[in-house]
Write a protein that holds these residues in place. Structure first.
Motif, mmCIF file in Angstrom:
data_model
loop_
_atom_site.group_PDB
_atom_site.id
_atom_site.type_symbol
_atom_site.label_atom_id
_atom_site.label_comp_id
_atom_site.label_asym_id
_atom_site.label_seq_id
_atom_site.Cartn_x
_atom_site.Cartn_y
_atom_site.Cartn_z
ATOM 1 N N MET A 1 -4.485 -10.874 3.399
ATOM 2 C CA MET A 1 -4.570 -10.035 2.199
ATOM 3 C C MET A 1 -5.058 -8.626 2.554
ATOM 4 S SD MET A 1 -4.078 -9.847 -1.001
ATOM 5 C CE MET A 1 -4.513 -8.879 -2.425
ATOM 6 N N GLY A 2 -6.032 -8.545 3.494
ATOM 7 C CA GLY A 2 -6.566 -7.245 3.872
ATOM 8 C C GLY A 2 -5.501 -6.335 4.462
ATOM 9 N N ALA A 3 -4.634 -6.899 5.351
ATOM 10 C CA ALA A 3 -3.577 -6.096 5.968
ATOM 11 C C ALA A 3 -2.585 -5.605 4.919
ATOM 12 C CB ALA A 3 -2.861 -6.918 7.037
ATOM 13 N N PHE A 4 -2.301 -6.429 3.910
ATOM 14 C CA PHE A 4 -1.411 -6.034 2.809
ATOM 15 C C PHE A 4 -2.005 -4.830 2.076
ATOM 16 C CE2 PHE A 4 -0.218 -6.133 -1.634
ATOM 17 C CZ PHE A 4 1.155 -6.335 -1.598
ATOM 18 N N VAL A 5 -3.302 -4.896 1.772
ATOM 19 C CA VAL A 5 -3.978 -3.790 1.078
ATOM 20 C C VAL A 5 -3.955 -2.533 1.932
ATOM 21 C CG1 VAL A 5 -6.191 -2.977 0.165
ATOM 22 C CG2 VAL A 5 -5.437 -5.330 -0.275
ATOM 23 N N ALA A 6 -4.166 -2.683 3.251
ATOM 24 C CA ALA A 6 -4.133 -1.525 4.149
ATOM 25 C C ALA A 6 -2.774 -0.836 4.102
ATOM 26 C CB ALA A 6 -4.463 -1.961 5.586
ATOM 27 N N GLY A 7 -1.708 -1.624 4.077
ATOM 28 C CA GLY A 7 -0.369 -1.054 3.978
ATOM 29 C C GLY A 7 -0.164 -0.310 2.673
ATOM 30 N N ALA A 8 -0.678 -0.881 1.578
ATOM 31 C CA ALA A 8 -0.560 -0.219 0.278
ATOM 32 C C ALA A 8 -1.298 1.120 0.278
ATOM 33 C CB ALA A 8 -1.110 -1.124 -0.816
ATOM 34 N N LEU A 9 -2.479 1.143 0.915
ATOM 35 C CA LEU A 9 -3.232 2.394 1.012
ATOM 36 C C LEU A 9 -2.471 3.435 1.820
ATOM 37 C CD1 LEU A 9 -6.831 1.003 1.686
ATOM 38 C CD2 LEU A 9 -5.963 1.994 -0.446
ATOM 39 N N LEU A 10 -1.791 2.982 2.880
ATOM 40 C CA LEU A 10 -1.016 3.908 3.708
ATOM 41 C C LEU A 10 0.133 4.522 2.924
ATOM 42 C CD1 LEU A 10 -1.065 4.898 6.660
ATOM 43 C CD2 LEU A 10 0.628 3.144 7.186
ATOM 44 N N SER A 11 0.782 3.719 2.092
ATOM 45 C CA SER A 11 1.872 4.217 1.271
ATOM 46 C C SER A 11 1.360 5.247 0.266
ATOM 47 C CB SER A 11 2.548 3.047 0.544
ATOM 48 O OG SER A 11 3.670 3.489 -0.189
ATOM 49 N N GLY A 12 0.212 4.952 -0.331
ATOM 50 C CA GLY A 12 -0.372 5.905 -1.270
ATOM 51 C C GLY A 12 -0.776 7.197 -0.587
ATOM 52 N N GLN A 13 -1.312 7.076 0.627
ATOM 53 C CA GLN A 13 -1.701 8.268 1.379
ATOM 54 C C GLN A 13 -0.496 9.142 1.709
ATOM 55 O OE1 GLN A 13 -2.690 8.040 5.571
ATOM 56 N NE2 GLN A 13 -4.639 9.049 5.202
ATOM 57 N N SER A 14 0.635 8.504 2.050
ATOM 58 C CA SER A 14 1.848 9.267 2.339
ATOM 59 C C SER A 14 2.267 10.100 1.135
ATOM 60 C CB SER A 14 2.987 8.320 2.745
ATOM 61 O OG SER A 14 2.724 7.691 3.963
ATOM 62 N N ARG A 15 2.207 9.489 -0.043
ATOM 63 C CA ARG A 15 2.570 10.217 -1.262
ATOM 64 C C ARG A 15 1.614 11.386 -1.503
ATOM 65 N NH1 ARG A 15 5.338 8.651 -5.923
ATOM 66 N NH2 ARG A 15 6.508 7.345 -4.485
ATOM 67 N N MET A 16 0.317 11.146 -1.314
ATOM 68 C CA MET A 16 -0.684 12.191 -1.554
ATOM 69 C C MET A 16 -0.543 13.352 -0.586
ATOM 70 S SD MET A 16 -3.981 9.725 -2.074
ATOM 71 C CE MET A 16 -4.043 8.525 -3.416
ATOM 72 N N ASN A 17 -0.459 13.046 0.707
ATOM 73 C CA ASN A 17 -0.377 14.120 1.704
ATOM 74 C C ASN A 17 0.947 14.874 1.631
ATOM 75 O OD1 ASN A 17 -2.924 13.528 2.623
ATOM 76 N ND2 ASN A 17 -2.253 12.292 4.342
ATOM 77 N N GLY A 18 2.020 14.165 1.307
ATOM 78 C CA GLY A 18 3.294 14.839 1.121
ATOM 79 C C GLY A 18 3.249 15.810 -0.044
ATOM 80 N N GLU A 19 2.574 15.412 -1.124
ATOM 81 C CA GLU A 19 2.420 16.294 -2.286
ATOM 82 C C GLU A 19 1.596 17.528 -1.930
ATOM 83 O OE1 GLU A 19 2.953 17.366 -6.348
ATOM 84 O OE2 GLU A 19 3.875 15.762 -5.163
ATOM 85 N N LEU A 20 0.498 17.320 -1.218
ATOM 86 C CA LEU A 20 -0.349 18.445 -0.820
ATOM 87 C C LEU A 20 0.401 19.407 0.096
ATOM 88 C CD1 LEU A 20 -3.927 17.054 -0.046
ATOM 89 C CD2 LEU A 20 -3.204 18.491 -1.961
ATOM 90 N N ALA A 21 1.166 18.854 1.044
ATOM 91 C CA ALA A 21 1.909 19.703 1.970
ATOM 92 C C ALA A 21 2.955 20.546 1.249
ATOM 93 C CB ALA A 21 2.577 18.845 3.044
ATOM 94 N N SER A 22 3.618 19.949 0.255
ATOM 95 C CA SER A 22 4.637 20.682 -0.502
ATOM 96 C C SER A 22 4.027 21.847 -1.270
ATOM 97 C CB SER A 22 5.346 19.740 -1.480
ATOM 98 O OG SER A 22 6.047 18.718 -0.784
#
Length: 314
Positions: free
Chosen positions: A1-22
């Protein structure tokens, strides 16, 4: 379950950092904010937690007795490169192609990382089940996001190639972070070390641009409130995955993280009216395939554990 949550956090981080970069106009702005804010938060945790501070003593002892090597403490280099590539590639190639590239690199390299015993779980043999799980996981990602990729051009080739390389390096990072976590005994110590090394790397990368005037203050900081939490999500990703890889091995952690990434991406799309139409039957099929890959990897891990237990008992 922990690894699943880590992956979800990574996906959210990609969206956040991509937005900031744009919005800021430079991927390095987003990367520095993500790692710098994460380092600041972790520094407060370390100052407030005796257990987190004692983790550095355990890590120092492990280095002194050579139970861990100095290069294994540099996982933050990969983390810094990943966040920089994330901020650079997502606005150019999109989340879909970036995810395909990262996952391709992860699944291909995880088998070798386990095979050579880089992680704390030790050497894990290359079996047909493990190879099949890696292939199935990659197929699941391609199916899930392939239908969303359109209008690609040669401009996306470099970002995708960088995503493949950084994805492959991430498997090494997870393995070495697992060893650092065993030595320190505290995931926040491991995370602080990663963020300190990653922030240092990003500052070094910023120096040439700052000297020449190519890199300076962001062109805008008018980002949505949620885009500023990439550092917090990064902390969760590093801390959780460092613990999970000790027990599951790199390949299984990577596949469960992949499932978390895809599930979170679908959830984020569902929350936005602009992207809700991306949730198609093809995406659901891709998620099911990836779930099957995670199950196959788990079966392979349990079989290996039973064989090890039988060998010890014999």
């Amino acid at each position: 379950m922990g690894a699943f949550v880590a992956g979800a956090l990574l996906s959210g981080q990609s969206r956040m950092n991509g937005e900031l970069a744009s919005i800021s106009g430079h991927g390095l702005d987003a990367a520095l904010w993500s790692f710098g804010s994460g380092l600041a938060l972790l520094s407060l945790v370390v100052l407030a937690s005796t257990r987190a501070r004692s983790g550095f003593s355990g890590l120092r002892d492990a280095l002194r007795h050579h139970t861990i090597q100095g290069w294994q403490c540099l996982g933050g280099v990969v983390g810094g490169l990943f966040v920089f590539c994330q901020a650079y590639a997502v606005p150019v190639a999109g989340v879909a192609l970036f995810t395909i590239g990262v996952v391709g690199g992860q699944t291909a390299n995880a088998i070798f990382v386990d095979r050579f015993g880089i992680g704390p779980a030790g050497r894990v043999g290359v079996s047909r089940s493990r190879v099949g799980a890696a292939v199935l996981a990659t197929a699941g990602v391609v199916v899930a996001v392939g239908g969303r990729v359109s209008g690609t051009s040669s401009a996306v080739v470099l970002p995708v190639l960088l995503a493949v390389v950084v994805g492959a390096l991430m498997t090494v990072q997870q393995a070495t972070n697992g060893r650092v976590n065993v030595a320190s005994g505290n995931p926040f110590t491991t995370a602080w070390l990663n963020f300190a090394v990653g922030t240092t790397l990003l500052l070094v990368l910023a120096v040439p641009g700052a000297v020449t005037g190519a890199f300076g203050t962001p062109s805008s900081v008018a980002a949505p409130w949620w885009a500023w939490f990439g550092g917090l999500f990064g902390i969760g990703f590093v801390a959780i995955s460092a613990v999970a890889v000790r027990h599951l091995g790199v390949l299984q952690v990577m596949i469960l993280m992949l499932l978390g990434q895809l599930s979170a991406a679908v959830g984020l799309d569902a929350l936005s009216p602009a992207t809700r139409g991306h949730i198609t039957p093809v995406v659901v099929v891709g998620l099911v395939i990836t779930l099957a890959a995670a199950g196959l990897a788990g079966l392979a891990a349990s079989r290996a554990a039973r064989r090890t237990a039988a060998a010890v008992a014999g």
